[in-house]
Write a protein that holds these residues in place. Structure first.
Motif, PDB file in Angstrom:
ATOM      1  N   SER A  98      32.496  59.429  37.836  1.00 35.94           N
ATOM      2  CA  SER A  98      32.359  60.456  36.805  1.00 35.94           C
ATOM      3  C   SER A  98      33.225  60.137  35.595  1.00 35.94           C
ATOM      4  N   VAL A  99      34.462  59.720  35.840  1.00 29.65           N
ATOM      5  CA  VAL A  99      35.374  59.354  34.754  1.00 29.65           C
ATOM      6  C   VAL A  99      34.815  58.164  33.974  1.00 29.65           C
ATOM      7  N   LEU A 100      34.402  57.143  34.684  1.00 27.66           N
ATOM      8  CA  LEU A 100      33.944  55.915  34.030  1.00 27.66           C
ATOM      9  C   LEU A 100      32.650  56.122  33.258  1.00 27.66           C
ATOM     10  N   ARG A 101      31.781  56.989  33.748  1.00 30.00           N
ATOM     11  CA  ARG A 101      30.542  57.296  33.018  1.00 30.00           C
ATOM     12  C   ARG A 101      30.815  58.104  31.759  1.00 30.00           C
ATOM     13  N   SER A 102      31.937  58.820  31.730  1.00 31.61           N
ATOM     14  CA  SER A 102      32.270  59.642  30.566  1.00 31.61           C
ATOM     15  C   SER A 102      32.861  58.838  29.425  1.00 31.61           C
ATOM     16  N   MET A 103      33.243  57.594  29.703  1.00 31.78           N
ATOM     17  CA  MET A 103      33.874  56.763  28.680  1.00 31.78           C
ATOM     18  C   MET A 103      32.837  56.109  27.767  1.00 31.78           C
ATOM     19  N   ARG A 104      33.275  55.708  26.597  1.00 30.24           N
ATOM     20  CA  ARG A 104      32.416  54.997  25.661  1.00 30.24           C
ATOM     21  C   ARG A 104      32.059  53.613  26.228  1.00 30.24           C
ATOM     22  N   VAL A 121      42.247  54.173  41.698  1.00 31.44           N
ATOM     23  CA  VAL A 121      40.917  53.820  41.190  1.00 31.44           C
ATOM     24  C   VAL A 121      39.932  53.679  42.344  1.00 31.44           C
ATOM     25  N   ASP A 122      38.746  54.230  42.168  1.00 28.53           N
ATOM     26  CA  ASP A 122      37.623  53.951  43.067  1.00 28.53           C
ATOM     27  C   ASP A 122      37.094  52.578  42.654  1.00 28.53           C
ATOM     28  N   GLU A 123      37.476  51.550  43.396  1.00 30.14           N
ATOM     29  CA  GLU A 123      37.182  50.183  42.967  1.00 30.14           C
ATOM     30  C   GLU A 123      35.690  49.878  42.970  1.00 30.14           C
ATOM     31  N   GLU A 124      34.932  50.456  43.884  1.00 35.51           N
ATOM     32  CA  GLU A 124      33.481  50.226  43.880  1.00 35.51           C
ATOM     33  C   GLU A 124      32.852  50.818  42.632  1.00 35.51           C
ATOM     34  N   ALA A 125      33.300  52.010  42.248  1.00 31.11           N
ATOM     35  CA  ALA A 125      32.788  52.628  41.017  1.00 31.11           C
ATOM     36  C   ALA A 125      33.167  51.788  39.802  1.00 31.11           C
ATOM     37  N   LEU A 126      34.391  51.253  39.796  1.00 36.04           N
ATOM     38  CA  LEU A 126      34.817  50.426  38.669  1.00 36.04           C
ATOM     39  C   LEU A 126      34.004  49.138  38.593  1.00 36.04           C
ATOM     40  N   LEU A 127      33.736  48.522  39.730  1.00 40.93           N
ATOM     41  CA  LEU A 127      32.896  47.324  39.737  1.00 40.93           C
ATOM     42  C   LEU A 127      31.514  47.606  39.153  1.00 40.93           C
ATOM     43  N   THR A 128      30.938  48.727  39.541  1.00 43.20           N
ATOM     44  CA  THR A 128      29.629  49.107  39.005  1.00 43.20           C
ATOM     45  C   THR A 128      29.704  49.322  37.504  1.00 43.20           C
ATOM     46  N   ALA A 129      30.751  50.013  37.061  1.00 42.05           N
ATOM     47  CA  ALA A 129      30.915  50.284  35.627  1.00 42.05           C
ATOM     48  C   ALA A 129      31.048  48.997  34.828  1.00 42.05           C
ATOM     49  N   LEU A 130      31.729  48.007  35.383  1.00 37.19           N
ATOM     50  CA  LEU A 130      31.925  46.736  34.685  1.00 37.19           C
ATOM     51  C   LEU A 130      30.665  45.884  34.692  1.00 37.19           C
ATOM     52  N   ARG A 131      29.964  45.889  35.814  1.00 41.95           N
ATOM     53  CA  ARG A 131      28.733  45.097  35.914  1.00 41.95           C
ATOM     54  C   ARG A 131      27.618  45.674  35.058  1.00 41.95           C
ATOM     55  N   GLU A 132      27.550  47.004  34.988  1.00 42.66           N
ATOM     56  CA  GLU A 132      26.463  47.661  34.259  1.00 42.66           C
ATOM     57  C   GLU A 132      26.866  48.065  32.851  1.00 42.66           C
ATOM     58  N   ASN A 133      28.057  47.642  32.425  1.00 42.43           N
ATOM     59  CA  ASN A 133      28.525  47.860  31.047  1.00 42.43           C
ATOM     60  C   ASN A 133      28.640  49.322  30.675  1.00 42.43           C
ATOM     61  N   TRP A 134      29.062  50.153  31.632  1.00 44.94           N
ATOM     62  CA  TRP A 134      29.417  51.529  31.267  1.00 44.94           C
ATOM     63  C   TRP A 134      30.612  51.500  30.325  1.00 44.94           C
ATOM     64  N   ILE A 135      31.517  50.522  30.552  1.00 45.84           N
ATOM     65  CA  ILE A 135      32.684  50.322  29.695  1.00 45.84           C
ATOM     66  C   ILE A 135      32.713  48.853  29.280  1.00 45.84           C
ATOM     67  N   GLU A 189      37.766  36.381  47.699  1.00 43.90           N
ATOM     68  CA  GLU A 189      36.346  36.728  47.605  1.00 43.90           C
ATOM     69  C   GLU A 189      36.087  37.970  46.757  1.00 43.90           C
ATOM     70  N   SER A 190      37.137  38.612  46.244  1.00 45.86           N
ATOM     71  CA  SER A 190      36.939  39.820  45.440  1.00 45.86           C
ATOM     72  C   SER A 190      36.132  39.503  44.183  1.00 45.86           C
ATOM     73  N   PRO A 191      35.133  40.309  43.869  1.00 45.75           N
ATOM     74  CA  PRO A 191      34.345  40.068  42.648  1.00 45.75           C
ATOM     75  C   PRO A 191      35.136  40.284  41.366  1.00 45.75           C
ATOM     76  N   PHE A 192      36.287  40.975  41.451  1.00 49.90           N
ATOM     77  CA  PHE A 192      37.084  41.169  40.232  1.00 49.90           C
ATOM     78  C   PHE A 192      37.514  39.841  39.618  1.00 49.90           C
ATOM     79  N   TRP A 193      37.758  38.830  40.448  1.00 50.30           N
ATOM     80  CA  TRP A 193      38.202  37.549  39.934  1.00 50.30           C
ATOM     81  C   TRP A 193      37.219  36.939  38.932  1.00 50.30           C
ATOM     82  N   SER A 194      35.944  37.105  39.189  1.00 49.93           N
ATOM     83  CA  SER A 194      34.941  36.360  38.422  1.00 49.93           C
ATOM     84  C   SER A 194      34.172  37.184  37.395  1.00 49.93           C
ATOM     85  N   LEU A 195      34.418  38.467  37.318  1.00 52.79           N
ATOM     86  CA  LEU A 195      33.719  39.253  36.300  1.00 52.79           C
ATOM     87  C   LEU A 195      34.207  38.848  34.908  1.00 52.79           C
TER      88      LEU A 195
END
Length: 316
Positions: A213-219, A233-247, A263-269
């Motif tokens: 909800s927080v991440l969707r509210s951001m520009r 941080v809800d890391e799964e929500a943050l990953l989605t926000a970064l992959r789908e360009n919510w932020i 193996e964390s996807p954060f390394w390679s985003l």
């Protein structure tokens, strides 16, 4: 004679300054000690204190009355076993504020000045200057948590001409903040925010605070920075926000699991800047840690109020 338990990683810095009528025993990160701690009253724990080490020390030292931790966060110490004991807990609040605040501005400038792109151009020996760079001037930063770290971030952000907003439990005005709101009001500000910085302690109330909800509210152009604790941080929500360009992206110095697994996807985003929870680590930090402990030790020995006493009910 007052007996003190010191962490092996800091004992060599503390020992030369101890009063003559004190004795110290060293404890390593695994909870192994080099002497009898059964009558120790003071426990200065080390970095990254493990529950197993804490509980081992508590079991062997029934006389502890005061424990000091070099960290600001104490969620890892407030275990049921610890809370059964009548131990005054103090933390390192304030000692990390300057280097972490500088690191936050580093993160902001990394994003605003597109440092990643500039470095790639250098690697390619490409003289391509026609791409967008941003200014921090007149951008808006919202700082969740206005303790010592939040205040130091505000000082530096204000020096760059930013609009500085903050959120705290009691929303009284503070220097260098243009706006302060209560802990339940900051989400309404998100559509106006360019940088969202988390600088609040991890407590039951803040766990998972930064959610979908927080991440969707951001520009879509907004940037997220976490220098607090990963579990806020809800890391799964943050990953989605970064992959789908919510932020636009994120700078992350802390994670739920540390070290961050390979193996964390954060390394390679491509829109994430990962740092290994080291934003506070400067030589000056250790001087501040030792100075605070020694000041509190003097207060303890002379019956004065200790600095940075933790309210165990609220967790900071």
């Amino acid at each position: 004679m007052l007996k003190i338990i010191l962490p092996t990683e800091l004992a060599f810095l503390v020992e030369p300054h101890l009063p003559q009528d004190t004795k110290f025993i060293c404890v390593n990160p695994d909870g192994d000690f080099d002497g009898d701690i059964s009558d120790a009253e003071v426990y200065f724990n080390g970095f990254k204190l493990k529950n197993t080490t804490l509980h081992k020390v508590l079991a062997a030292a029934p006389s502890i009355r005061w424990q000091h931790t070099p960290s600001s966060g104490v969620n890892h110490i407030l275990t049921p076993i610890f809370l059964e004991r009548y131990i005054t807990l103090t933390n390192g609040s304030g000692v990390h504020a300057i280097p972490i605040a500088e690191f936050v501005l580093n993160f902001m400038l990394y994003h605003a000045k597109n440092v990643q792109k500039l470095q790639s151009l250098q690697a390619d020996r490409s003289w391509n200057k026609w791409f967008e760079l941003q200014e921090l001037y007149n951008k808006t930063v919202l700082i969740i948590g206005t303790g010592t770290i939040g205040k130091e971030i505000a000082v530096r952000a204000k020096a760059f001409g930013m609009n500085v907003w903050g959120s705290r439990r009691n929303p009284e005005p503070l220097p260098n903040f243009d706006k302060i709101v209560g802990a339940n009001s900051w989400q309404s500000l998100l559509p106006q925010v360019d940088y969202l910085v988390v600088a609040t302690p991890l407590t039951p109330e803040t766990k998972g605070l930064i959610n979908a909800s927080v991440l969707r509210s951001m520009r879509p152009t907004a940037y997220f920075i976490n220098i607090a604790r990963g579990a806020i941080v809800d890391e799964e929500a943050l990953l989605t926000a970064l992959r789908e360009n919510w932020i636009a992206g994120a700078s992350l110095d802390t994670f739920i699991t540390e070290p961050l697994p390979p193996e964390s996807p954060f390394w390679s985003l491509p829109n994430v800047f990962v740092t290994p929870h080291n934003s506070a680590l400067t030589p000056q930090l250790y001087d501040r840690i030792v100075s605070l402990f020694l000041d509190n030790l003097n207060r303890y020995r002379t019956g004065q109020p200790l600095r940075n006493v933790i309210d165990k009910h609220i967790g900071y």
